[in-house]
Design an enzyme around this catalytic site. Structure first.
Site, PDB file in Angstrom:
ATOM      1  N   GLY A 243       0.802  -1.218   0.000  1.00  0.00           N
ATOM      2  CA  GLY A 243       0.000   0.000   0.000  1.00  0.00           C
ATOM      3  C   GLY A 243       0.836   1.269   0.000  1.00  0.00           C
ATOM      4  O   GLY A 243       2.070   1.233   0.119  1.00  0.00           O
ATOM      5  N   HIS A 244       0.163   2.396  -0.099  1.00  0.00           N
ATOM      6  CA  HIS A 244       0.860   3.684  -0.177  1.00  0.00           C
ATOM      7  C   HIS A 244       1.641   3.975   1.090  1.00  0.00           C
ATOM      8  O   HIS A 244       1.230   3.661   2.185  1.00  0.00           O
ATOM      9  CB  HIS A 244      -0.082   4.838  -0.512  1.00  0.00           C
ATOM     10  N   ASN A 245       2.810   4.540   0.878  1.00  0.00           N
ATOM     11  CA  ASN A 245       3.674   4.997   1.959  1.00  0.00           C
ATOM     12  C   ASN A 245       4.329   3.879   2.766  1.00  0.00           C
ATOM     13  O   ASN A 245       4.967   4.150   3.781  1.00  0.00           O
ATOM     14  CB  ASN A 245       2.936   5.945   2.912  1.00  0.00           C
TER      15      ASN A 245
END
Lengths: 353, 353, 353
Positions: A243-245
């Site tokens: 996922g993001h980050n």
């Protein structure tokens, strides 16, 4: 084909007395399948008994493995510190070359005018390289691989067919990405405004450091504000969701179908077993190990092993699992204890009345 | 469009008295949605009550299903041994043709000079066929499908768009592979040498036997030394991960998002429920069934049903789950028992003192 | 670049006294990383302490968040009703444009003669549009995207590279589908006839309503008889499996690696946490929430929260989990109680004998 002596040389070991150093070796195989012109190996106690009947030209033995000395074998044995590493080296001699497009740019590939392609790059049919993108030396783009605008790719990278690398991504040296994986999809972020899910723009990037290998059908999303980052030397299996980050340290092992929710931080040398799921913002300490199928809801201590749903320290999970195995009997036992206690209370009433 | 009598002929059954054999049937639908020119069916007790109100032209009834005789229906009924099989047959009359590229080779397809393409093959736009690869008769490669070097494909195979079949893979007859699946990625194998994960070359292949169907975004890795193998007639749903050296028997059913770690051996006719995970080297016996979401850590006995995390015999899982449902109350009960026991011990002390 | 005053205007709030409305803002960042020309925000209590040291040009504060008033900060603060929504709006100012093919049809794209392409559409290299397919206005097909025959696509849709949309699918307006996803694969349905798995034809379709966003490597299968349907405004993350005949309501959130088996019905505004698995025919009530990694075996009540394997009401799962934490000690305790009870029974025997 290499001789047995040449293989011993590669591994920096000497052949045992009686071994035929001049014998040509044509491959590596398991103890039970090896033919007399193949090398075999023993790195797992499970297979010790197969030593006695193997027909291999010679067997590589893992020094610290128990039982092989007693087992005996009719074929020459070569003791090495790490049989798996030795096999990895020897297999390199027999590995067929990966078919690659020829060096140069296929006429059907689409290269943006402002892209820069490194020396020795091989760009296959229908590959796509976007504007201002820089591909390093000896880059290999297989058929249909897509690299968007403003991407930087280091030297000696290989992207298999239909890989999609979206815009503004940075990839280090010696990175391999297998077929149909996608880097740089928008992170999954919305905010309900009372009538609909408003999309939160995902304007960050993805950074893949040197020596990373990424399997097939893997998804690595771009960060919301800053970058999603995969640390140096980390290896990712197929169908993994990142996922993001997310930030992973170097030298992690991420097995198949693992899912890392947004903003998870993974330390150095962490091992994530297959299908493990990790909730958003969790921190996995250096050297921690997540068992397959575990569901990680909290931070994980460095060097700890966790397992289960929800994930707990592995010893605790084992202890609880053992207790659950006894639970149905425990329910029955407690009911009987209650009866015995009630009987005793009845008598006791009479006694003390 | 077929008449009701023609459909009865196809199913080798006779129409009931009063049924209008000449009626044209335009499709198959559920009991509640069927219009008077559609056929319907009942194969699940859940829907028995819908018999009374259906407007279908006729209803196929599953012989062994309970309750339909008593329920009554205003429309003609046709009793068959297996309503699902009968529906499968009848649907074949109405299934629209799958759009396919025309027979021949699209001018934008890339066929290596040494490839051999069987008679009647249809190769779509931008498809790729590698060197020394042999495609059987009537092979269909949809747009963007990729078949690498030294691949052998039998007759009547169909590969949907953007499928990637890497080098040195063997595929039998009548094999269908849906869009964006990948066969032949390197197995996931590394060995830590003290400073980095050394890649273990994966020089094996993949063998797909006859009549296998593979869903979308499925990953089947190549073996390390020998082959990963999918047995005859096995059906695989979407997003499944099959690790290196996995061997499945014939006629298995592998539901969506299942993950098989390396070297798992699957027997004949095994059913793997959705999202099940199976650890490396596990053996699943013939006819065994794995419940959805189960995490299989050990071998599974033939014909057994396992479920849970970790997977246990299904009856045991049910028994344990039932006991866990009572566990919170059990904790309270035991605390009370302890109090009652302590009270009794106090009295007892007094009595016996 | 916008000024601070312009941003305040966009958010319909006034700047605090002393804030420099003319200051140019170049981006949005987290409190600890923001530079003096960037905006920051606080929407999560975790980060309150970072207010004191941030160097941001100004900070957006979530009105109902506790603690920020007491914390104090050296920079101007702007209180908004929903800081996440405000950030979403502001980020829109800074989001770089997504690189897209130019308006028009790339010469390498393959458009069937009977396809209809809307005004302003942008069709990239090697994209494919099938016979009788209608693409709405301003449709964007990135390189290698495939849209089969008889597909209807509304206005303002975007399909990223290598997306595969099979035949006879209906897609609404403003639908985004990320790279390598597949819509319209045959549902997974077979019936054993005694010797082999007979394929049940899957002749239904897929309907995607307006404002849906679908991540990468997502699989949405076609229905058996009728359609699989994704409701208006629903958002789907990467690597999700949606089986045949699934119906989702509007405004659902489906996180990464979720698996919905066939014929699942999902209500309005349902949230499905990552890796959740839902068995076939289950019904998820409006507004229900499924925790990550849960395995849903039964219907879920509207507005309820379920978690666990198997999924239960979340409070019950928490209660059971807490009890399992104590189970190993409980086993020991019960054993001791039994001993104490036996001792008492022994004494009792003597007393009453």
């Amino acid at each position: 084909m290499p001789t047995l002596a040449e293989i011993a040389g590669l591994l920096n070991v000497s052949l045992p007395d009686g071994a035929d150093g001049g014998r040509e070796i044509v491959g590596v195989s398991t103890l039970d399948e090896a033919r007399p012109n193949e090398l075999s190996f023993l790195s797992n106690e499970h297979y010790v008994r197969e030593l006695a009947t193997t027909r291999a030209a010679a067997v590589l033995l893992h020094r610290r493995l128990k039982g092989w000395a007693a087992a005996g074998t009719p074929v020459p044995t070569i003791v090495v510190d790490d049989a798996e590493l030795a096999v990895a080296k020897v297999l390199g001699l027999f590995a067929p070359d990966v078919p690659r497009p020829p060096v140069g740019i296929d006429p059907t590939a689409r290269i943006a005018p402002g892209a820069a392609i490194g020396d020795g790059a091989a760009i296959g049919p229908n590959a796509y390289v976007g504007e201002r993108t820089v591909l390093g030396r000896r880059a290999v783009l297989h058929a249909g691989a897509y690299v968007g605008d403003d991407v930087t790719v280091g030297d000696d990278c290989e992207f298999f067919p239909n890989v999609v690398i979206r815009e503004r991504i940075t990839i280090g040296h010696r990175v391999t990405i297998h077929a149909n994986s996608v880097l740089g999809t928008d992170g999954f972020g919305y905010r309900w405004d009372g009538t609909r899910h408003v999309k939160i723009p995902q304007i960050g990037a993805v950074v893949i450091e040197d020596d990373v290998e990424i399997g097939s059908c893997v998804c690595i999303d771009r960060g919301r504000l800053s970058s999603t980052r995969i640390g140096r030397g980390t290896k990712i299996d197929n169908l993994v969701q990142i996922g993001h980050n997310v930030q992973t340290g170097p030298h992690c092992i991420v097995c198949g179908q693992v899912g890392l929710a947004g903003s998870v931080t993974v330390g150095t040398g962490v091992v994530l077993g297959g299908q493990a799921g990790i909730r958003d913002h969790a921190r996995l300490g250096d050297g921690s190990i997540l068992a397959a199928c575990s569901a990680v809801m909290d931070d994980v201590e460095p060097k700890s092993v966790v397992s289960g749903v929800p994930a707990l320290p592995h010893r605790q999970t084992l202890r609880e699992q053992a207790a659950i195995r006894r639970l149905p009997d425990l329910v029955v036992l407690v009911r009987k204890l209650e009866e015995r206690l009630a009987a005793l209370e009845g008598k006791d009433d009479k006694v003390t009345r």
